[in-house]
Design an enzyme around this catalytic site. Structure first.
Site, PDB file in Angstrom:
ATOM      1  N   TYR A 143       6.812  41.115 122.418  1.00  0.00           N
ATOM      2  CA  TYR A 143       7.081  40.369 120.976  1.00  0.00           C
ATOM      3  C   TYR A 143       7.749  39.575 121.597  1.00  0.00           C
ATOM      4  O   TYR A 143       8.328  38.569 120.559  1.00  0.00           O
ATOM      5  CB  TYR A 143       8.841  41.789 120.948  1.00  0.00           C
ATOM      6  CG  TYR A 143       7.887  42.881 120.350  1.00  0.00           C
ATOM      7  CD1 TYR A 143       6.402  43.728 120.033  1.00  0.00           C
ATOM      8  CD2 TYR A 143       9.032  43.669 119.657  1.00  0.00           C
ATOM      9  CE1 TYR A 143       6.091  44.123 119.577  1.00  0.00           C
ATOM     10  CE2 TYR A 143       8.541  45.055 119.759  1.00  0.00           C
ATOM     11  CZ  TYR A 143       7.140  45.441 118.931  1.00  0.00           C
ATOM     12  OH  TYR A 143       6.753  46.177 118.536  1.00  0.00           O
ATOM     13  N   LYS A 200       0.223  51.180 131.023  1.00  0.00           N
ATOM     14  CA  LYS A 200      -0.960  51.469 130.528  1.00  0.00           C
ATOM     15  C   LYS A 200      -1.654  50.640 131.728  1.00  0.00           C
ATOM     16  O   LYS A 200      -2.353  49.415 131.339  1.00  0.00           O
ATOM     17  CB  LYS A 200      -1.502  50.786 129.184  1.00  0.00           C
ATOM     18  CG  LYS A 200      -2.928  50.941 128.306  1.00  0.00           C
ATOM     19  CD  LYS A 200      -3.458  52.232 127.865  1.00  0.00           C
ATOM     20  CE  LYS A 200      -4.321  52.112 127.624  1.00  0.00           C
ATOM     21  NZ  LYS A 200      -4.868  53.476 127.525  1.00  0.00           N
ATOM     22  N   ASP A 233      -0.492  56.793 126.182  1.00  0.00           N
ATOM     23  CA  ASP A 233      -1.006  57.376 125.151  1.00  0.00           C
ATOM     24  C   ASP A 233      -1.073  58.575 125.258  1.00  0.00           C
ATOM     25  O   ASP A 233      -0.550  59.872 124.527  1.00  0.00           O
ATOM     26  CB  ASP A 233      -2.563  57.294 124.880  1.00  0.00           C
ATOM     27  CG  ASP A 233      -2.970  56.635 126.316  1.00  0.00           C
ATOM     28  OD1 ASP A 233      -2.529  56.770 127.003  1.00  0.00           O
ATOM     29  OD2 ASP A 233      -4.084  56.300 126.182  1.00  0.00           O
ATOM     30  N   ASP A 257       9.270  50.437 121.893  1.00  0.00           N
ATOM     31  CA  ASP A 257       9.821  50.730 120.404  1.00  0.00           C
ATOM     32  C   ASP A 257       9.561  51.543 119.458  1.00  0.00           C
ATOM     33  O   ASP A 257       9.386  52.142 119.147  1.00  0.00           O
ATOM     34  CB  ASP A 257       9.382  49.311 119.395  1.00  0.00           C
ATOM     35  CG  ASP A 257       9.914  49.044 118.061  1.00  0.00           C
ATOM     36  OD1 ASP A 257      10.545  49.845 117.889  1.00  0.00           O
ATOM     37  OD2 ASP A 257       9.399  47.960 117.571  1.00  0.00           O
ATOM     38  N   ASP A 261      10.691  55.323 118.085  1.00  0.00           N
ATOM     39  CA  ASP A 261      10.623  56.043 116.814  1.00  0.00           C
ATOM     40  C   ASP A 261       9.658  57.356 117.219  1.00  0.00           C
ATOM     41  O   ASP A 261      10.433  58.419 115.739  1.00  0.00           O
ATOM     42  CB  ASP A 261       9.961  55.051 116.066  1.00  0.00           C
ATOM     43  CG  ASP A 261      10.828  54.242 115.254  1.00  0.00           C
ATOM     44  OD1 ASP A 261      11.833  53.592 115.670  1.00  0.00           O
ATOM     45  OD2 ASP A 261      10.812  53.703 114.171  1.00  0.00           O
TER      46      ASP A 261
END
Ligand code: NAD
Length: 368
Positions: A143, A200, A233, A257, A261
């Site tokens: 970001y 990752k 993942d 982020d 959620d």
């Protein structure tokens, strides 16, 4: 008498409605614990764009920096939705204030309130005992990396020989990973002593650096904490498969982020989750949900996430653990008595127990 200066940022949509209930609760705490909370309200997000042309006006930043804590509601709305990169957007206010206050850590706890266990879409035996905390890196990563959109031949699409191209970059510096890892290990020490570091590393170089640094910090200073690496993942799957097995999860900005959620949905209501953003200076507290423009102005928004963000403020900025506990107990009592806002009501909720924003705030205050 101790006085704390609080910068209030109502923002957009349901923001002004829910922050009023947060202030009500802070005032009640102030009276009970002999603390004075002094408020200064400032603009952020869409309303700031309308009034000043900028999502984060200078005055807002100055008040925030001069305050002991910032209480934010939410920003954004249909009116300011745009894909034009030259137009100001409400989220710039949020990203800007996080960057300017140096808020590099976002803490998002997810707990199940017993009275609401039926609200989750997951089976009761899966969510039983869920109590986890996502520690999201907030001022680096995807970001905040360099980004660009431009025209060139390689980007040619259906409109001709020259087309658009865009890129975003994901970058981390060693110190950024080190300090967020420390926050995660410190949080785990106050909890159940377990950290999952999410990355990752099978694909991304930043993730390989992340993994190396997290382990270095762990081995040097936190060998008492149980540390496990997990690919993002797989983590997304395990969060809905066995959420009760997680204690603290620490991760990169965008992964955090998305995962937070997802984790929010374990509890069944976005209206029940708060977050704290911490750095080296003033900390910021806000609900995890957005500005809910679809229900703004109707007086039906759930103020509990905002009130839980007040609880986090008392815990992390003012070390008022008893006051924070009393807010949590009041919420548990109100929910156990069957009171609900529309978003957390279900078919079994009697109509006369479904209340609006203001009434819910009053019930919490009455139970403090
Ligand atoms: P949202 O969280 O605002 O709403 C999602 C759904 O949840 C909506 O149906 C909404 O009515 C409901 N909801 C959310 N909070 C609620 C509450 N307290 N009580 C009852 N119901 C509630 O997410 P969205 O619809 O994706 O985004 C709306 C706007 O909010 C967008 O402009 C987005 O950019 C912005 N947003 C802001 C923040 C923030 O300020 N931190 C975070 C996320 C989204």
């Amino acid at each position: 008498m101790t006085t704390y200066k609080i910068c209030l940022l109502p923002g957009d949509g349901i923001g002004p409605e829910i922050i009023a209930e947060g202030v009500k609760v802070l005032d009640a705490i102030g009276q009970r614990f002999d603390i004075e909370f002094e408020y200064t309200e400032e603009l952020i997000g869409g309303i700031a764009i309308d009034e000043t042309g900028c999502a984060l006006p200078e005055a807002t930043l100055k008040t925030a920096k001069d305050s002991d804590a910032v209480l934010l509601a939410a920003v954004g709305g249909y009116k300011w939705d745009t894909t034009d990169p030259t137009k100001p957007r409400p989220e710039q206010g949020l990203l800007g204030i996080r960057k300017e206050l140096g808020l590099y850590t976002n803490l998002r706890p997810v707990q199940i309130f017993d009275a609401l266990s039926g609200a989750s879409t997951l089976k009761p035996e899966i969510i039983d005992g869920v109590d986890l905390m996502i520690v999201r890196e907030l001022t680096g990563g995807l970001y905040f990396g360099a980004r660009e959109r431009f025209y060139d031949e390689a980007g040619a699409g259906m409109n001709g020989a020259i087309g658009q191209r865009a890129y975003d970059t994901l970058e981390y510096r060693e110190y950024e990973i080190e300090r967020i890892a420390r926050q995660a290990f410190e949080a785990a020490r106050k909890r159940r002593g377990r950290v999952h570091s999410v990355d990752k590393a099978n694909v991304l170089e930043t993730s390989r650096l992340w993994r190396e640094i997290v382990h270095r910090v762990h081995d040097a200073d936190y060998p008492d904490i149980e540390l496990e690496d997990i690919l993002v993942d797989n983590c997304a799957m395990q969060l809905i498969n066995r959420p009760a097995d997680f204690d603290v999860l620490v991760t990169e900005n965008m992964f955090g982020d998305i995962l937070s959620d997802e984790a929010a949905q374990i509890s069944g209501s976005l209206g029940m989750l708060a977050s704290a953003s911490l750095g080296d200076g003033t900390a910021l507290y806000e609900p995890s949900h957005g500005s809910a423009p679809d229900i703004a102005g109707q007086g039906i928004a759930n103020p509990l996430a905002q009130i839980l963000s007040v609880e986090m403020m008392l815990r992390y900025s003012f070390d008022m653990q008893d006051a924070a506990d009393s807010i949590r107990s009041a919420i548990i009592r109100v929910l156990d008595e069957g009171w609900r806002t529309g978003d957390i009501a279900d078919a079994s909720t009697p109509k006369d127990r479904i209340v609006g924003t203001e009434r819910m705030g009053n019930l919490i205050v009455a139970n403090l």
